[in-house]
Structures are given as C-alpha cells and as structure tokens.
Design an enzyme around this catalytic site. Sequence first.
Site, PDB file in Angstrom:
ATOM      1  N   LYS A  64     109.652 -12.567  19.069  1.00 10.99           N
ATOM      2  CA  LYS A  64     109.545 -11.449  18.126  1.00 10.99           C
ATOM      3  C   LYS A  64     108.296 -11.598  17.256  1.00 10.99           C
ATOM      4  CE  LYS A  64     110.942 -10.466  13.926  1.00 10.99           C
ATOM      5  NZ  LYS A  64     109.869  -9.596  13.399  1.00 10.99           N
ATOM      6  N   GLU A  87     108.001 -24.128  11.280  1.00  9.94           N
ATOM      7  CA  GLU A  87     106.643 -24.286  10.735  1.00  9.94           C
ATOM      8  C   GLU A  87     106.571 -23.357   9.543  1.00  9.94           C
ATOM      9  OE1 GLU A  87     104.267 -26.223  12.026  1.00  9.94           O
ATOM     10  OE2 GLU A  87     104.596 -26.378  14.184  1.00  9.94           O
ATOM     11  N   CYS A 104      98.548 -20.760   6.668  1.00  9.32           N
ATOM     12  CA  CYS A 104      99.619 -21.608   6.112  1.00  9.32           C
ATOM     13  C   CYS A 104      99.069 -22.931   5.609  1.00  9.32           C
ATOM     14  CB  CYS A 104     100.679 -21.845   7.169  1.00  9.32           C
ATOM     15  SG  CYS A 104      99.979 -22.441   8.704  1.00  9.32           S
ATOM     16  N   GLU A 133     102.866 -21.145  -3.038  1.00 12.27           N
ATOM     17  CA  GLU A 133     101.967 -20.630  -2.010  1.00 12.27           C
ATOM     18  C   GLU A 133     101.618 -19.179  -2.337  1.00 12.27           C
ATOM     19  OE1 GLU A 133     103.602 -19.928   1.965  1.00 12.27           O
ATOM     20  OE2 GLU A 133     101.797 -20.880   2.745  1.00 12.27           O
TER      21      GLU A 133
HETATM   22  P1  NAP Z   1     108.398 -14.416   6.899  1.00 11.78           P
HETATM   23  O1  NAP Z   1     108.760 -13.309   6.029  1.00 11.78           O
HETATM   24  O2  NAP Z   1     109.205 -15.648   6.872  1.00 11.78           O
HETATM   25  O3  NAP Z   1     108.339 -13.825   8.370  1.00 11.78           O
HETATM   26  C1  NAP Z   1     108.085 -14.576   9.528  1.00 11.78           C
HETATM   27  C2  NAP Z   1     108.792 -13.942  10.708  1.00 11.78           C
HETATM   28  O4  NAP Z   1     110.206 -14.009  10.523  1.00 11.78           O
HETATM   29  C3  NAP Z   1     108.484 -12.458  10.888  1.00 11.78           C
HETATM   30  O5  NAP Z   1     108.482 -12.152  12.262  1.00 11.78           O
HETATM   31  C4  NAP Z   1     109.652 -11.821  10.177  1.00 11.78           C
HETATM   32  O6  NAP Z   1     109.880 -10.490  10.546  1.00 11.78           O
HETATM   33  C5  NAP Z   1     110.780 -12.723  10.585  1.00 11.78           C
HETATM   34  N1  NAP Z   1     111.958 -12.698   9.709  1.00 11.78           N
HETATM   35  C6  NAP Z   1     112.063 -12.267   8.426  1.00 11.78           C
HETATM   36  N2  NAP Z   1     113.317 -12.451   7.970  1.00 11.78           N
HETATM   37  C7  NAP Z   1     114.031 -13.014   8.980  1.00 11.78           C
HETATM   38  C8  NAP Z   1     115.387 -13.433   9.121  1.00 11.78           C
HETATM   39  N3  NAP Z   1     116.267 -13.341   8.143  1.00 11.78           N
HETATM   40  N4  NAP Z   1     115.763 -13.975  10.310  1.00 11.78           N
HETATM   41  C9  NAP Z   1     114.896 -14.113  11.322  1.00 11.78           C
HETATM   42  N5  NAP Z   1     113.605 -13.711  11.245  1.00 11.78           N
HETATM   43  C10 NAP Z   1     113.160 -13.179  10.090  1.00 11.78           C
HETATM   44  O7  NAP Z   1     106.929 -14.916   6.652  1.00 11.78           O
HETATM   45  P2  NAP Z   1     105.653 -14.018   6.418  1.00 11.78           P
HETATM   46  O8  NAP Z   1     105.590 -13.698   4.987  1.00 11.78           O
HETATM   47  O9  NAP Z   1     105.600 -12.930   7.411  1.00 11.78           O
HETATM   48  O10 NAP Z   1     104.519 -15.065   6.827  1.00 11.78           O
HETATM   49  C11 NAP Z   1     103.880 -15.859   5.911  1.00 11.78           C
HETATM   50  C12 NAP Z   1     104.491 -17.243   5.830  1.00 11.78           C
HETATM   51  O11 NAP Z   1     104.387 -17.915   7.078  1.00 11.78           O
HETATM   52  C13 NAP Z   1     103.793 -18.122   4.846  1.00 11.78           C
HETATM   53  O12 NAP Z   1     104.726 -18.773   4.023  1.00 11.78           O
HETATM   54  C14 NAP Z   1     103.058 -19.127   5.705  1.00 11.78           C
HETATM   55  O13 NAP Z   1     102.796 -20.346   5.096  1.00 11.78           O
HETATM   56  C15 NAP Z   1     103.929 -19.240   6.874  1.00 11.78           C
HETATM   57  N6  NAP Z   1     103.197 -19.693   8.042  1.00 11.78           N
HETATM   58  C16 NAP Z   1     103.359 -20.982   8.453  1.00 11.78           C
HETATM   59  C17 NAP Z   1     102.665 -21.480   9.550  1.00 11.78           C
HETATM   60  C18 NAP Z   1     102.840 -22.900  10.020  1.00 11.78           C
HETATM   61  O14 NAP Z   1     102.438 -23.194  11.123  1.00 11.78           O
HETATM   62  N7  NAP Z   1     103.427 -23.774   9.248  1.00 11.78           N
HETATM   63  C19 NAP Z   1     101.803 -20.633  10.245  1.00 11.78           C
HETATM   64  C20 NAP Z   1     101.640 -19.313   9.802  1.00 11.78           C
HETATM   65  C21 NAP Z   1     102.355 -18.863   8.697  1.00 11.78           C
HETATM   66  P3  NAP Z   1     109.105  -9.333   9.706  1.00 11.78           P
HETATM   67  O15 NAP Z   1     107.694  -9.406  10.104  1.00 11.78           O
HETATM   68  O16 NAP Z   1     109.701  -8.071  10.125  1.00 11.78           O
HETATM   69  O17 NAP Z   1     109.344  -9.621   8.258  1.00 11.78           O
END
Ligand code: NAP
Length: 487
Positions: free
Chosen positions: A192, A266, A300, A398
């Site tokens: 997804k 991650e 990230c 963050e």
């Molecule tokens: P997010 O809200 O956690 O979303 C990540 C993914 O999870 C999206 O596909 C999102 O769908 C989905 N999602 C949201 N709620 C969910 C739930 N309850 N159950 C299952 N899936 C769910 O994160 P984001 O704000 O999009 O991304 C930024 C974050 O990612 C930052 O905190 C960053 O540090 C982290 N990140 C970490 C890494 C690493 O390798 N450590 C790499 C890149 C990013 P939607 O798009 O529809 O919300």
Amino acid sequence: MTSVDSQSSGPAGWDYSPAPERTRVPIKDEYGLFIDGAFRAPKSRRRFETINPATEEVLSRVSEAGPADVDAAVEAAKAAGPGWARLKPAERAKFLFRLARRIQERSRELAVLETMDGGKPIKESRDVALPLVAQHFFYHAGWADKLSYAFPGRTPKPVGVCGQIIPWNFPLLMAAWKLAPALACGNTCVLKPAETTSLTALHLAEILQEIELPPGVVNIVTGAGETGAAIVDHPDVKKVAFTGSTEVGKHLARSVAGTGKKLTLELGGKSPNIVFADAAIDQAVEGIVSSIWFNQGHVCCAGSRLFVQESIADEVIDKLAHRMRSLRVGDPLDKNTDVGAINSSTQLKTIERYIDAGGDEGAILHEVNDQPLPEKGFWCRPCFFTGVQPSHVIAREEIFGPVLSVMTFRTPEEALSRANNTPYGLAAGVWTNTGSKIFEIARKLDAGVVWCNTYNKFDASSPFGGFKESGFGREGGLQGLRAYVRL
Ligand code: NAP
Ligand code: MG
C-alpha cells in the site's frame, strides 16, 4: 534574459534561466487497484484525488481499497504463493533482473511522475531515487538463488503473504525496499503506497505486467490509513513491513502482538549531525545542506539536530546562511531546483506550527532565502534556528521539513551525550579529520546508521534501520533478508 517571474535568482545577483523537464508522462484519469495481475475497479466504489503539490492541480483519481478489496488482494497473493515459492530461485532472479532493467528503461518517466505527484526536485528523483530503485532490484536479484549462502547451514523458506505499507517521502524507493527482498526470498506481496503519492507505484504495477510477473505475486492497493490497517489485520498476512511515523508504528506493533506475524518497523528520527573543529568545514557545510534541506527535509534520517563545536560555530553558521541564500526553491520540475514543494498542505501546516513553536520558545530563526515562490502549491523556505535549548520542541520532535536546529558543544563527551539524548535512534553524522575520533564516536552513538564525513548515502548492500523509537529490523543488505525468511 527573461522576466523575473519566469526565472529564479541565484546567489549574489546571478540569474538562471528556467530549465524545465520536458518529458511528457501519460497519466490516466483514474487508476484501479492492481490485484491478481490486473487493474480492477474498487469494490468499495470509492476513489480519491491525487494532486501535484507544486501546482495544486489534480493529476488523477486513485481507488480507495476497502476491506473486500484488501481481501481480494491478500487472497490473490496467497494463491500465487506456492507457485512463486516453488519456482527455481534462478527463475525468480530473472524476474527481478527484468524488473530492474525495465525500471531503468522507464526511469525518466518514473522520475517525472514521482516529482509531479510528490513535489521532490527532479534532479533528486532522477539522479538519486530512481538509480537506487533499480539498484535495489538488481542487488536482490543476485540473492534469489544464493539464499543458502546468506544463512549458512540453515534452510531459508518463504514467510508467505507480506503486507507492506510505505510513506510518501520516497514512494518508489520505499516500494523497492519492501518488494525486492520479499520477492527474492519467495514471498508474495500486498503493497500500500501513501495516499498522496500512489502514482509511481501504479506505474510500477504496469511494469510488473510488462515483465509478465505471475499474477498475484505483487498486488498494489491504494487507499488511506484504514486500507493499511485492513492489510495489517488480515489473518492471511504473515509478515508486516511498515515505514512511516512512530505513532502509527506503535499502533501496528500493538495490533500485531500475539498474532505470530513477523513485523519490521522503520519509523521517525531526530538525527544528530556532529561537526568537530578539525573537520573540513566547507565539505561539512555541504553535508549539512544535503542532510536537512535535501528533499525539503522529508527524510526520516534527516540531520535535523546540528551540533557544532563551539570554536567553529560562528564560521559554520555564516557559511550555512550563505549557502541557504543560494538554494533554489520552487518548481520541482526545473532541473536546477534544490528545494521543491512540501508534499501536502497538512504537512506544510505541521512544519509551520513547529517554526512558530521554535520562535515562541525563544530560539532565533534564520530565514535568509528570499527567492520568489510560486503562487500556488505548498512551499517552505529552508531555514535554521540558533539559540536552541535541548528542551525546545524543535530539538526534540521530528519536524519532517527543511528546518534545522543548530546547537553547540565543547567536548566530544558533551556532543555524544547530547546527540544520544533523544527517544529516536535512526541515523547520525560525524565530521572530523581524526580517524580515531570517528570510530570512538560512531561506536557510542545510538543510531542504526552513522555517516562519517558524508550524509544521506544509501546503498542496497548496506542495512538501514533504527534503534529505540525509530523502529526495529533492517532493510537492505544481507541483514534485510532475515525479515523475509523462516529458518
Ligand atoms: P504515516 O502517517 O505513519 O503513514 C505511513 C503509511 O502508513 C501511509 O501509507 C499511511 O497511509 C499508512 N497508515 C496510516 N495510518 C495507518 C494505520 N492505522 N494502519 C496502517 N497503515 C496506516 O507516516 P507519514 O506521515 O505518511 O510519513 C512520514 C513518517 O515516516 C515520518 O515520521 C518519517 O520519519 C517516517 N519515515 C521513516 C523511514 C524509515 O526508514 N525509518 C522512511 C521514510 C519515512 P496514508 O498515506 O493514507 O496516511
Ligand atoms: Mg500527490
């Protein structure tokens, strides 16, 4: 010379003509869900718009997978599992090699689409993201028939259906990080993409059709958080791989607990970048620029906390301000753009809230980049704060935007204790001319990745992942295979 509106001005009176990317990418009016090798209309009958964050223009309508759609995708993956796992490993490798080559052939198109849907500068999607995507598939193609060497004396078996959920900051690269090791190890997948950046994953699905990957081996379902949750909770999903926020990651860990599913997370970071007085300063300044302003800070592992040794702090801050003034902010499709559009209006508001909080708590905002910004779209100029205390919210949380917190230190011990004073542990940078100091500091930093005299360098063969609230498990390298096998 053209008029001021059609060009950006560079440092100290230098003007640049626009250098727009001219590749045309065919974008469909709407996309179905990629299930069992074909694009299907969603049973949910729901679709949502995906926009270009640099223009706010609607690019397409994407399907929102409901529970019945997720069921169909998992069922297809489950049905395809035995055949894919039985295939000779060298044959699985051929599919991965074919995929990697086709990505290279279509890389310009994919880079442009990644930039249009997500806002990142074309020079980054073209020169950084896409080459790494292809590399990741090539690298894992190599492993497919050599898994017994990865796990000597053991018999690696596939885990089964993998549910993979990825964020919007590196859409295709995160898809590659998830799919490549899973496929090499004989698993099937339901992926997804993030709601705001689904398009390149859907074009990747077209490539999967072109290379004639057996139907059901990879299924790509678009949608929001609920779609992700339905994948995670599905009883036939045996392994969950998630990249995203710490908040959602913690929630997933709770829902997977006790189910026997394998899980890797991650998550977020607040990575320290430590510059010692004996570092090559100009090189370090470039490293700082790429560590936080690169990709609008949507990284990230961004080096969002800068620690500079006190004796060189003034010099580093001056050079940083000078460099920040020259960064070109604007049209992500312009080949000279350094800082593109913020991914969404929601993310822009989050970043702006943090910038306000920094000022409210008494830190000093440096925002000297004054290039004209486009009228439409979501923009945030690169900036940094000095006078930051460790207790300030901008030093702890963050931000996921082009906002740097600059702090100083006197001794290596102080640098270390302040760098490690965070709930996160994803990455870190160390800048010094002294080899022994590099090893000493790198060993003591609580970070999954430590870059020395460089920053944000990735390679498919080196494992990436965090400690503490940055998650667990590794992606890439031999270590990354571990999550996708039963031994
Ligand atoms: P997010 O809200 O956690 O979303 C990540 C993914 O999870 C999206 O596909 C999102 O769908 C989905 N999602 C949201 N709620 C969910 C739930 N309850 N159950 C299952 N899936 C769910 O994160 P984001 O704000 O999009 O991304 C930024 C974050 O990612 C930052 O905190 C960053 O540090 C982290 N990140 C970490 C890494 C690493 O390798 N450590 C790499 C890149 C990013 P939607 O798009 O529809 O919300
Ligand atoms: Mg978009």
